[in-house]
Write a protein that holds these residues in place. Sequence first.
Motif, PDB file in Angstrom:
ATOM      1  N   VAL A  13       0.830  -1.207   0.000  1.00 57.25           N
ATOM      2  CA  VAL A  13       0.000   0.000   0.000  1.00 57.25           C
ATOM      3  C   VAL A  13       0.863   1.255   0.000  1.00 57.25           C
ATOM      4  O   VAL A  13       0.696   2.146  -0.838  1.00 57.25           O
ATOM      5  CB  VAL A  13      -0.979  -0.008   1.190  1.00 57.25           C
ATOM      6  N   THR A  14       1.799   1.345   0.929  1.00 54.14           N
ATOM      7  CA  THR A  14       2.637   2.547   0.963  1.00 54.14           C
ATOM      8  C   THR A  14       3.594   2.585  -0.232  1.00 54.14           C
ATOM      9  O   THR A  14       3.943   3.669  -0.707  1.00 54.14           O
ATOM     10  CB  THR A  14       3.422   2.638   2.283  1.00 54.14           C
ATOM     11  N   ALA A  15       3.977   1.416  -0.739  1.00 53.47           N
ATOM     12  CA  ALA A  15       4.809   1.396  -1.947  1.00 53.47           C
ATOM     13  C   ALA A  15       4.068   2.016  -3.118  1.00 53.47           C
ATOM     14  O   ALA A  15       4.642   2.787  -3.904  1.00 53.47           O
ATOM     15  CB  ALA A  15       5.224  -0.034  -2.278  1.00 53.47           C
ATOM     16  N   ARG A  16       2.784   1.699  -3.244  1.00 56.46           N
ATOM     17  CA  ARG A  16       2.000   2.285  -4.331  1.00 56.46           C
ATOM     18  C   ARG A  16       1.812   3.783  -4.121  1.00 56.46           C
ATOM     19  O   ARG A  16       1.897   4.569  -5.079  1.00 56.46           O
ATOM     20  CB  ARG A  16       0.633   1.596  -4.431  1.00 56.46           C
ATOM     21  N   LEU A  17       1.566   4.202  -2.899  1.00 55.84           N
ATOM     22  CA  LEU A  17       1.419   5.633  -2.638  1.00 55.84           C
ATOM     23  C   LEU A  17       2.698   6.385  -3.009  1.00 55.84           C
ATOM     24  O   LEU A  17       2.636   7.457  -3.625  1.00 55.84           O
ATOM     25  CB  LEU A  17       1.065   5.861  -1.169  1.00 55.84           C
ATOM     26  N   ARG A  18       3.849   5.833  -2.652  1.00 59.52           N
ATOM     27  CA  ARG A  18       5.114   6.472  -3.010  1.00 59.52           C
ATOM     28  C   ARG A  18       5.302   6.495  -4.526  1.00 59.52           C
ATOM     29  O   ARG A  18       5.796   7.476  -5.090  1.00 59.52           O
ATOM     30  CB  ARG A  18       6.279   5.747  -2.348  1.00 59.52           C
ATOM     31  N   ALA A  19       4.923   5.410  -5.194  1.00 59.53           N
ATOM     32  CA  ALA A  19       5.054   5.357  -6.654  1.00 59.53           C
ATOM     33  C   ALA A  19       4.196   6.429  -7.322  1.00 59.53           C
ATOM     34  O   ALA A  19       4.532   6.906  -8.416  1.00 59.53           O
ATOM     35  CB  ALA A  19       4.662   3.975  -7.168  1.00 59.53           C
ATOM     36  N   LEU A  20       3.115   6.813  -6.673  1.00 59.97           N
ATOM     37  CA  LEU A  20       2.239   7.863  -7.197  1.00 59.97           C
ATOM     38  C   LEU A  20       2.713   9.258  -6.806  1.00 59.97           C
ATOM     39  O   LEU A  20       2.056  10.252  -7.130  1.00 59.97           O
ATOM     40  CB  LEU A  20       0.807   7.640  -6.695  1.00 59.97           C
ATOM     41  N   ALA A  66       4.003 -23.037   8.992  1.00 59.11           N
ATOM     42  CA  ALA A  66       4.793 -23.149   7.765  1.00 59.11           C
ATOM     43  C   ALA A  66       3.911 -23.063   6.527  1.00 59.11           C
ATOM     44  O   ALA A  66       4.311 -22.500   5.507  1.00 59.11           O
ATOM     45  CB  ALA A  66       5.581 -24.456   7.773  1.00 59.11           C
ATOM     46  N   ALA A  67       2.701 -23.596   6.608  1.00 57.30           N
ATOM     47  CA  ALA A  67       1.782 -23.539   5.473  1.00 57.30           C
ATOM     48  C   ALA A  67       1.355 -22.103   5.198  1.00 57.30           C
ATOM     49  O   ALA A  67       1.204 -21.701   4.030  1.00 57.30           O
ATOM     50  CB  ALA A  67       0.559 -24.412   5.744  1.00 57.30           C
ATOM     51  N   LEU A  68       1.171 -21.309   6.234  1.00 60.01           N
ATOM     52  CA  LEU A  68       0.810 -19.901   6.044  1.00 60.01           C
ATOM     53  C   LEU A  68       1.942 -19.136   5.358  1.00 60.01           C
ATOM     54  O   LEU A  68       1.700 -18.313   4.472  1.00 60.01           O
ATOM     55  CB  LEU A  68       0.489 -19.249   7.392  1.00 60.01           C
ATOM     56  N   VAL A  69       3.172 -19.410   5.758  1.00 60.52           N
ATOM     57  CA  VAL A  69       4.318 -18.736   5.150  1.00 60.52           C
ATOM     58  C   VAL A  69       4.438 -19.108   3.677  1.00 60.52           C
ATOM     59  O   VAL A  69       4.687 -18.256   2.821  1.00 60.52           O
ATOM     60  CB  VAL A  69       5.604 -19.064   5.922  1.00 60.52           C
ATOM     61  N   ARG A  70       4.226 -20.389   3.363  1.00 65.00           N
ATOM     62  CA  ARG A  70       4.265 -20.820   1.968  1.00 65.00           C
ATOM     63  C   ARG A  70       3.167 -20.144   1.159  1.00 65.00           C
ATOM     64  O   ARG A  70       3.379 -19.737   0.013  1.00 65.00           O
ATOM     65  CB  ARG A  70       4.115 -22.346   1.883  1.00 65.00           C
ATOM     66  N   GLN A  71       2.000 -20.000   1.755  1.00 66.43           N
ATOM     67  CA  GLN A  71       0.884 -19.360   1.065  1.00 66.43           C
ATOM     68  C   GLN A  71       1.190 -17.897   0.766  1.00 66.43           C
ATOM     69  O   GLN A  71       0.877 -17.394  -0.320  1.00 66.43           O
ATOM     70  CB  GLN A  71      -0.383 -19.476   1.918  1.00 66.43           C
ATOM     71  N   ALA A  72       1.817 -17.220   1.711  1.00 66.14           N
ATOM     72  CA  ALA A  72       2.188 -15.814   1.500  1.00 66.14           C
ATOM     73  C   ALA A  72       3.131 -15.671   0.314  1.00 66.14           C
ATOM     74  O   ALA A  72       2.992 -14.744  -0.501  1.00 66.14           O
ATOM     75  CB  ALA A  72       2.826 -15.255   2.763  1.00 66.14           C
ATOM     76  N   LYS A  73       4.079 -16.589   0.193  1.00 61.31           N
ATOM     77  CA  LYS A  73       5.006 -16.547  -0.941  1.00 61.31           C
ATOM     78  C   LYS A  73       4.290 -16.876  -2.245  1.00 61.31           C
ATOM     79  O   LYS A  73       4.556 -16.271  -3.288  1.00 61.31           O
ATOM     80  CB  LYS A  73       6.154 -17.520  -0.697  1.00 61.31           C
ATOM     81  N   GLU A  74       3.370 -17.829  -2.195  1.00 57.09           N
ATOM     82  CA  GLU A  74       2.629 -18.237  -3.386  1.00 57.09           C
ATOM     83  C   GLU A  74       1.819 -17.076  -3.967  1.00 57.09           C
ATOM     84  O   GLU A  74       1.717 -16.922  -5.185  1.00 57.09           O
ATOM     85  CB  GLU A  74       1.695 -19.397  -3.031  1.00 57.09           C
ATOM     86  N   PHE A  75       1.264 -16.248  -3.094  1.00 58.21           N
ATOM     87  CA  PHE A  75       0.395 -15.164  -3.541  1.00 58.21           C
ATOM     88  C   PHE A  75       1.120 -13.824  -3.651  1.00 58.21           C
ATOM     89  O   PHE A  75       0.477 -12.785  -3.819  1.00 58.21           O
ATOM     90  CB  PHE A  75      -0.801 -15.020  -2.591  1.00 58.21           C
ATOM     91  N   GLU A  76       2.439 -13.816  -3.563  1.00 56.71           N
ATOM     92  CA  GLU A  76       3.179 -12.553  -3.552  1.00 56.71           C
ATOM     93  C   GLU A  76       2.859 -11.694  -4.767  1.00 56.71           C
ATOM     94  O   GLU A  76       2.523 -10.507  -4.636  1.00 56.71           O
ATOM     95  CB  GLU A  76       4.681 -12.813  -3.487  1.00 56.71           C
ATOM     96  N   HIS A  77       2.963 -12.236  -5.964  1.00 59.65           N
ATOM     97  CA  HIS A  77       2.765 -11.436  -7.173  1.00 59.65           C
ATOM     98  C   HIS A  77       1.315 -10.972  -7.298  1.00 59.65           C
ATOM     99  O   HIS A  77       1.056  -9.782  -7.552  1.00 59.65           O
ATOM    100  CB  HIS A  77       3.153 -12.228  -8.417  1.00 59.65           C
ATOM    101  N   THR A  78       0.368 -11.892  -7.123  1.00 59.60           N
ATOM    102  CA  THR A  78      -1.037 -11.505  -7.262  1.00 59.60           C
ATOM    103  C   THR A  78      -1.449 -10.512  -6.179  1.00 59.60           C
ATOM    104  O   THR A  78      -2.252  -9.611  -6.436  1.00 59.60           O
ATOM    105  CB  THR A  78      -1.944 -12.747  -7.210  1.00 59.60           C
ATOM    106  N   ARG A  84       0.514  -8.211  -4.728  1.00 64.51           N
ATOM    107  CA  ARG A  84       1.062  -6.902  -5.076  1.00 64.51           C
ATOM    108  C   ARG A  84       0.258  -6.244  -6.197  1.00 64.51           C
ATOM    109  O   ARG A  84      -0.072  -5.049  -6.121  1.00 64.51           O
ATOM    110  CB  ARG A  84       2.524  -7.043  -5.485  1.00 64.51           C
ATOM    111  N   THR A  85      -0.088  -7.013  -7.215  1.00 67.28           N
ATOM    112  CA  THR A  85      -0.876  -6.477  -8.328  1.00 67.28           C
ATOM    113  C   THR A  85      -2.255  -6.034  -7.860  1.00 67.28           C
ATOM    114  O   THR A  85      -2.737  -4.950  -8.222  1.00 67.28           O
ATOM    115  CB  THR A  85      -1.011  -7.536  -9.434  1.00 67.28           C
ATOM    116  N   ALA A  86      -2.892  -6.870  -7.028  1.00 73.85           N
ATOM    117  CA  ALA A  86      -4.225  -6.536  -6.526  1.00 73.85           C
ATOM    118  C   ALA A  86      -4.190  -5.315  -5.610  1.00 73.85           C
ATOM    119  O   ALA A  86      -5.090  -4.461  -5.658  1.00 73.85           O
ATOM    120  CB  ALA A  86      -4.816  -7.726  -5.780  1.00 73.85           C
TER     121      ALA A  86
END
Length: 227
Positions: free
Chosen positions: A17-24, A196-208, A210-212
């Motif tokens: 969120v703050t990354a997008r605000l800075r990009a703007l 460990a499953a939650l951490v794996r899930q966070a990595k799995e959804f990293e790109h989507t 960020r885009t969302a």
Amino acid sequence: MLVHVVSDATDREGGHVTARLRALGADLVDLDRDGLPEPAEWVPGDLLLLLGSERSAHDPAHVHPVVAESRLVRASLAAGVPVMGICYGAQLIARALGGTSWAMDAPELGWQRIDTLDDELCPRGPWGQFHHDTFAPPQTARVLGSTWHGPQCFVDETRGARVIAWQFHPEVTPETYARWVEDSAAKVRAAGVDPAALVRQAKEFEHTSRTAATALVDAALRYLTVH
């Protein structure tokens, strides 16, 4: 665009969120939850953003910072400055405007889809969840999304400036999520979830994620009419 960001001194990570605000082109100014200025001493910017927290807005131990942050929310809106909140920030806004919050029987964790009435301001996701509290929004609010745990997004247009608040975490990165899981590993296991499953899930959804989050911030700024 000047954005005041309210957070805990120990966790100022605004992630996507703050990354997008800075990009703007936004200038971000951090405000510590435990040392907020009095409304009369505060010069509003263009947006007030409330990040999440490990604390609970209904916890009597935090009543003084909750009262101070609630005053800042109301002062911001009265000055015509919109407010955006995430997780604890959403619960805080709800309480500041007449709603309430409380502890759930079990935490909401992992990447979950949301039932929504607005695909721009509250897309279905899945979105990252990591919270053990829920809330009831103020009577003036419109709830745009929910899960069976409770509301996931609300907006309010009755206070002089607009509000948008999300219970889920559009901002969270895999690194931050892994830290949350590590810090709360015992509670996660007690809820019957594999850390460990939650951490794996966070990595799995990293790109989507960020885009969302980028699209969500853009839609929120259009709704809030922040430029």
